[in-house]
Write a protein that holds these residues in place. Structure first.
Motif, PDB file in Angstrom:
ATOM      1  N   GLU A   1       0.832  -1.205   0.000  1.00 55.33           N
ATOM      2  CA  GLU A   1       0.000   0.000   0.000  1.00 55.33           C
ATOM      3  C   GLU A   1       0.866   1.254   0.000  1.00 55.33           C
ATOM      4  O   GLU A   1       0.602   2.199  -0.749  1.00 55.33           O
ATOM      5  CB  GLU A   1      -0.955   0.002   1.182  1.00 55.33           C
ATOM      6  CG  GLU A   1      -1.869   1.218   1.236  1.00 55.33           C
ATOM      7  CD  GLU A   1      -2.777   1.377   0.017  1.00 55.33           C
ATOM      8  OE1 GLU A   1      -3.117   2.525  -0.313  1.00 55.33           O
ATOM      9  OE2 GLU A   1      -3.168   0.364  -0.612  1.00 55.33           O
TER      10      GLU A   1
ATOM     11  N   GLU B   1       0.825   3.984  -2.997  1.00 51.52           N
ATOM     12  CA  GLU B   1       0.477   5.393  -2.779  1.00 51.52           C
ATOM     13  C   GLU B   1       1.568   6.330  -3.283  1.00 51.52           C
ATOM     14  O   GLU B   1       1.289   7.373  -3.860  1.00 51.52           O
ATOM     15  CB  GLU B   1       0.223   5.655  -1.290  1.00 51.52           C
ATOM     16  CG  GLU B   1      -1.081   5.082  -0.778  1.00 51.52           C
ATOM     17  CD  GLU B   1      -1.258   5.266   0.720  1.00 51.52           C
ATOM     18  OE1 GLU B   1      -0.424   5.936   1.371  1.00 51.52           O
ATOM     19  OE2 GLU B   1      -2.245   4.728   1.253  1.00 51.52           O
TER      20      GLU B   1
ATOM     21  N   LEU C   1      -6.536  -0.773   1.926  1.00 51.55           N
ATOM     22  CA  LEU C   1      -5.905  -1.001   0.630  1.00 51.55           C
ATOM     23  C   LEU C   1      -6.662  -0.248  -0.466  1.00 51.55           C
ATOM     24  O   LEU C   1      -7.883  -0.267  -0.504  1.00 51.55           O
ATOM     25  CB  LEU C   1      -5.885  -2.502   0.314  1.00 51.55           C
ATOM     26  CG  LEU C   1      -5.191  -3.374   1.358  1.00 51.55           C
ATOM     27  CD1 LEU C   1      -5.277  -4.842   0.972  1.00 51.55           C
ATOM     28  CD2 LEU C   1      -3.737  -2.946   1.565  1.00 51.55           C
ATOM     29  N   THR C   2      -5.908   0.400  -1.348  1.00 49.65           N
ATOM     30  CA  THR C   2      -6.526   1.197  -2.410  1.00 49.65           C
ATOM     31  C   THR C   2      -6.261   0.633  -3.801  1.00 49.65           C
ATOM     32  O   THR C   2      -6.839   1.110  -4.765  1.00 49.65           O
ATOM     33  CB  THR C   2      -6.033   2.654  -2.350  1.00 49.65           C
ATOM     34  OG1 THR C   2      -4.604   2.675  -2.488  1.00 49.65           O
ATOM     35  CG2 THR C   2      -6.433   3.314  -1.040  1.00 49.65           C
TER      36      THR C   2
END
Length: 193
Positions: free
Chosen positions: A101, A105, A139-140
């Motif tokens: 993550e 990012e 989490l993206t």
């Protein structure tokens, strides 16, 4: 006499701090050496027993995300892809997810990289457990659901986490068996076109 005891206590405290720092430095150095060795071993894909090898075209697939959207690997050609196979019950997967993550990012846009995290749903505790995991780790990046286990089998993800580094041409450059940290991801992605 009290000043002398106080001075001795200060010296003992300073020695203790020095020893703790020395021990931590040695532990950190050892961890970095182990990570480098793991990366070196994982980068050697020439063994035919491992299935897919360096330079092979990554097999295309279509899977659904947690949100129900269909994602096709070939749609990401032109991007560097970190293709990660994982499960919610896997301790090394839990250890590596925060690193993934953080890397995502910081680097997704500037490094032209995408992380596709394929949950081996057929071996996991269901969609609800996966959603709780994703929410818990915030989490993206896309979470794909391998409900039948076919994609995990095709990519020979028998030990998890297993990660493939795929270059912008859709070719496999690295296979990593075991957890990665942010630094390892950066080095491997940085070395790909």
């Amino acid at each position: 006499m009290n000043k002398r005891n106080f001075a001795l206590a200060i010296v003992a405290l300073l020695i203790g701090i020095f020893l703790v720092n020395l021990f931590q430095d040695q532990q950190e150095k050892k961890a970095k050496e182990e990570a480098a060795q793991l990366a070196k071993e994982s980068m050697d894909l020439s063994d035919a027993k491992q299935g897919l090898t360096k330079g092979d075209r990554a097999p295309d697939f279509t899977l659904s995300t947690l949100e129900g959207e269909e994602v096709k690997l070939s749609d990401y050609q032109g991007k560097k892809v970190i293709l990660n196979f994982w499960a919610t019950w896997c301790p090394p997967c839990k250890a590596e997810m925060p690193h993934m993550e953080q890397y995502y990012e910081k680097n997704a846009k500037k490094e032209n990289v995408e992380i596709l995290a394929v949950n081996l749903t057929s071996q996991d505790d269901g969609e609800k457990a996966v959603q709780q995991f994703v929410d818990g780790y915030e989490l993206t990046f896309p979470i794909l659901m391998d409900e039948k286990g076919d994609i995990g089998d095709e990519y020979r993800a028998f030990t998890i986490p297993t990660t493939y580094m795929i270059d912008t041409n859709g070719l496999i450059q690295h296979k990593i068996v075991g957890p990665m940290n942010e630094e390892m991801m950066g080095k491997m992605v940085g070395g790909m076109e």
